[in-house]
Design an enzyme around this catalytic site. Structure first.
Site, PDB file in Angstrom:
ATOM      1  N   ASN A 162      -1.809   2.395  -0.718  1.00 13.19           N
ATOM      2  CA  ASN A 162      -3.235   2.614  -0.953  1.00 13.19           C
ATOM      3  C   ASN A 162      -3.539   2.963  -2.412  1.00 13.19           C
ATOM      4  OD1 ASN A 162      -2.012   5.189  -0.578  1.00 13.19           O
ATOM      5  ND2 ASN A 162      -3.966   6.099  -0.009  1.00 13.19           N
ATOM      6  N   ASP A 195      -3.313  10.590  -7.210  1.00 11.57           N
ATOM      7  CA  ASP A 195      -3.068  10.646  -5.771  1.00 11.57           C
ATOM      8  C   ASP A 195      -2.460  12.006  -5.435  1.00 11.57           C
ATOM      9  OD1 ASP A 195      -2.553   9.577  -3.075  1.00 11.57           O
ATOM     10  OD2 ASP A 195      -0.466   9.599  -3.701  1.00 11.57           O
ATOM     11  N   ASP A 219       1.900   6.525  -5.517  1.00  7.82           N
ATOM     12  CA  ASP A 219       3.216   6.212  -4.943  1.00  7.82           C
ATOM     13  C   ASP A 219       3.181   5.263  -3.760  1.00  7.82           C
ATOM     14  OD1 ASP A 219       3.979   8.271  -2.230  1.00  7.82           O
ATOM     15  OD2 ASP A 219       2.060   8.368  -3.252  1.00  7.82           O
ATOM     16  N   ASP A 252      -0.585  13.064  -1.810  1.00  4.48           N
ATOM     17  CA  ASP A 252       0.673  13.030  -1.045  1.00  4.48           C
ATOM     18  C   ASP A 252       1.677  12.098  -1.706  1.00  4.48           C
ATOM     19  OD1 ASP A 252      -0.030  14.720   1.308  1.00  4.48           O
ATOM     20  OD2 ASP A 252      -1.583  13.209   1.556  1.00  4.48           O
ATOM     21  N   THR A 256      -7.868  10.190  -3.467  1.00  2.00           N
ATOM     22  CA  THR A 256      -7.078  10.371  -2.248  1.00  2.00           C
ATOM     23  C   THR A 256      -7.689   9.665  -1.041  1.00  2.00           C
ATOM     24  OG1 THR A 256      -6.208  12.080  -0.747  1.00  2.00           O
ATOM     25  CG2 THR A 256      -8.311  12.549  -1.807  1.00  2.00           C
ATOM     26  N   GLY A 257      -6.869   9.430  -0.052  1.00  2.00           N
ATOM     27  CA  GLY A 257      -7.373   8.935   1.223  1.00  2.00           C
ATOM     28  C   GLY A 257      -7.978  10.042   2.060  1.00  2.00           C
ATOM     29  N   LYS A 277      -9.416   2.418  -3.727  1.00  2.00           N
ATOM     30  CA  LYS A 277      -9.455   3.423  -4.793  1.00  2.00           C
ATOM     31  C   LYS A 277      -9.990   2.869  -6.116  1.00  2.00           C
ATOM     32  CE  LYS A 277      -5.980   6.630  -2.994  1.00  2.00           C
ATOM     33  NZ  LYS A 277      -4.792   7.448  -3.290  1.00  2.00           N
TER      34      LYS A 277
END
Length: 273
Positions: free
Chosen positions: A223, A10, A220, A12, A44-45, A197
């Protein structure tokens, strides 16, 4: 010896610090893992357009380097080639907007690198502050939303307290029909049902011939939950939300501000600690 063949990361709150930078220690650890033959996969989103120069900075730009973007909605080579895609329909967008708008939540519809922002009666979206690399187009209503584009996901972005109050008012039917989760304190994301994910990672790993028990995933936020559960080794950051830390197999001692990713890579892949 470590049996990890793929590292799913991930951004952020995980690889990035609060300044959206990658520390020198994290860079060193990822380079050593990559040089060892480990697939380093950004998961990632964000769309690829919102990653900026990250992939070039990490030397992950060959046709054999991959990313999972839009929370599993796109599986792609880092050259841009799309290997698998899931998206919302216009009817989905209308249905979601009909739930969010009465709650005073702004609606951002993402189509690759473009964001179509529909403000609510109470709030304008803060998404441009969270992802400034994207192109933003404000439209007064959904009637101005183009119909000939891909709707990758919807986000609603506003102050944390305001958002959390509204999340508590969301009908159960929304979660039954869509994937609904927070990806940051101020961001709620909505994806097609069954797209997350872990789904993107499964598709990529099937293509690469990698088993789930050969994957280490690090995250973290909410998601990240599905990939932490799915991976053979799910690693939560020390700064992760409580549910993520409860779900993961292990939790780093260091936060994203302290190069927690390097700690995890050194310990579980490079076996230095």
């Amino acid at each position: 010896m470590s049996g990890i063949k793929l590292l799913a990361l991930d951004l952020d709150g995980t690889l990035f610090n609060s300044k959206k930078e990658i520390s020198l220690e994290n860079r060193r650890a990822l380079k050593e893992a990559h040089d060892k033959g480990i697939k380093v996969v950004i998961t990632t989103g964000r769309p690829l357009a919102a990653i900026g120069n990250l992939l070039a900075d990490l030397d992950l730009v060959s046709s054999e380097d991959y990313s999972i973007t839009f929370n599993g909605g796109l599986v792609q080579r880092n050259t841009g080639q799309i290997l698998a895609k899931h998206a919302l329909t216009f009817e989905d967008v209308e249905k979601i907007h009909a739930v969010l708008e009465p709650l005073g939540l702004p609606v951002d519809v993402l189509s690759e690198g473009i964001v179509y922002s529909v403000p609510s009666r109470d709030q304008k979206s803060l998404y441009h502050l969270a992802n400034p690399l994207l192109t933003f187009v404000e439209i007064p209503s959904l009637t101005q939303l183009p119909r000939d584009i891909v709707y990758n996901k919807i986000v609603t972005v506003c102050p944390e307290d305001y958002l959390d109050q509204r999340i508590a008012q969301l009908p159960d039917s929304l979660r039954q029909d869509y994937e609904v989760f927070k990806s940051r304190e101020i961001i709620l994301e909505l994806m097609p049902k069954g797209v997350h994910k872990a789904v993107g990672l499964q598709l990529l790993c099937d293509r690469l011939g990698v088993e789930a028990n050969q994957v280490m995933a690090v995250g973290d936020e909410e998601n990240d939950l599905t990939m932490l559960k799915w991976a053979g080794l799910g690693v939560a950051m020390a700064n992760g939300v409580a549910l993520v830390k409860e779900t993961a197999d292990v939790v780093t001692r260091r936060t994203n501000e302290e190069s927690g990713v390097a700690e995890a890579v050194d310990r579980y892949i490079l076996e230095k600690l």
